[in-house]
Design a protein around this motif. Sequence first.
Motif, PDB file in Angstrom:
ATOM      1  N   PRO A 119      40.733  39.507  39.166  1.00 19.31           N
ATOM      2  CA  PRO A 119      40.674  39.707  40.698  1.00 19.31           C
ATOM      3  C   PRO A 119      39.628  38.593  41.434  1.00 19.31           C
ATOM      4  N   ILE A 120      38.382  38.827  40.667  1.00 18.47           N
ATOM      5  CA  ILE A 120      37.459  38.142  41.566  1.00 18.47           C
ATOM      6  C   ILE A 120      37.521  36.761  41.204  1.00 18.47           C
ATOM      7  N   GLY A 121      37.715  36.122  40.036  1.00 16.45           N
ATOM      8  CA  GLY A 121      37.966  34.797  39.604  1.00 16.45           C
ATOM      9  C   GLY A 121      39.069  34.275  40.234  1.00 16.45           C
ATOM     10  N   ARG A 122      40.144  34.912  40.477  1.00 17.28           N
ATOM     11  CA  ARG A 122      41.313  34.278  41.091  1.00 17.28           C
ATOM     12  C   ARG A 122      41.061  34.088  42.606  1.00 17.28           C
ATOM     13  N   ALA A 123      40.212  35.053  43.206  1.00 13.87           N
ATOM     14  CA  ALA A 123      39.918  34.820  44.579  1.00 13.87           C
ATOM     15  C   ALA A 123      39.117  33.517  44.901  1.00 13.87           C
ATOM     16  N   THR A 137      39.935  44.696  44.995  1.00 12.87           N
ATOM     17  CA  THR A 137      39.376  45.265  43.490  1.00 12.87           C
ATOM     18  C   THR A 137      39.805  46.832  43.398  1.00 12.87           C
ATOM     19  N   PRO A 138      39.720  47.412  42.307  1.00 16.05           N
ATOM     20  CA  PRO A 138      40.140  48.667  42.236  1.00 16.05           C
ATOM     21  C   PRO A 138      39.232  49.594  43.124  1.00 16.05           C
ATOM     22  N   SER A 139      37.949  49.120  43.526  1.00 11.63           N
ATOM     23  CA  SER A 139      37.164  49.785  44.192  1.00 11.63           C
ATOM     24  C   SER A 139      37.385  49.416  45.630  1.00 11.63           C
ATOM     25  N   GLY A 140      38.323  48.641  46.128  1.00  8.12           N
ATOM     26  CA  GLY A 140      38.625  48.333  47.246  1.00  8.12           C
ATOM     27  C   GLY A 140      38.493  47.043  47.852  1.00  8.12           C
ATOM     28  N   LYS A 141      38.407  46.703  49.135  1.00  8.72           N
ATOM     29  CA  LYS A 141      38.692  45.326  49.476  1.00  8.72           C
ATOM     30  C   LYS A 141      37.252  44.569  49.600  1.00  8.72           C
TER      31      LYS A 141
END
Length: 160
Positions: A119-123, A137-141
């Motif tokens: 998710p971070i890599g794609r963003a 992310t699973p822990s939030g935005k």
Amino acid sequence: MPEHIRKKLQDEINALEHELSHELPKELKKAVALGDLSENAEYHMAKQRQEFVKARLRQLGRRLADLSLINLNDIPKDKVGLGSTVRIFDATKNEEMEYELVTSEESDVAAGKISTTSPIGRALLNKKVGDTAQVVTPSGKREMEILSLTTMHGKAGAEA
């Protein structure tokens, strides 16, 4: 494709091919010798393993082919891409962090190596210094600002 990734994938392919052509046929032969195949757990387990190994070999072959198609000239020189090292400010955590974007085979979050498919890599992909990335992310935005960027091209120039 980096040589160590190709070697890692090829080593797994070689091990699975050996298992498929040498070890599993022996297991199947032993299981058949035990008699009635309809209630033969050893036979069914060996057949299931055989199907798993075949599927994994297909998957590894596709991944190897996909990685061989990566053209380093297509990786941006001024934006985040594969091989980039990015220093970001995570507004949610109120801290600076550094990530290196790598293939999924090289991913090691503890070492700051994140996959381009995470998710971070794609963003972060295709962002420039000063851009902000929104990450779910699973822990939030999370909101991240790109503070600095060194692409794989910049690293190669620095090492030369």
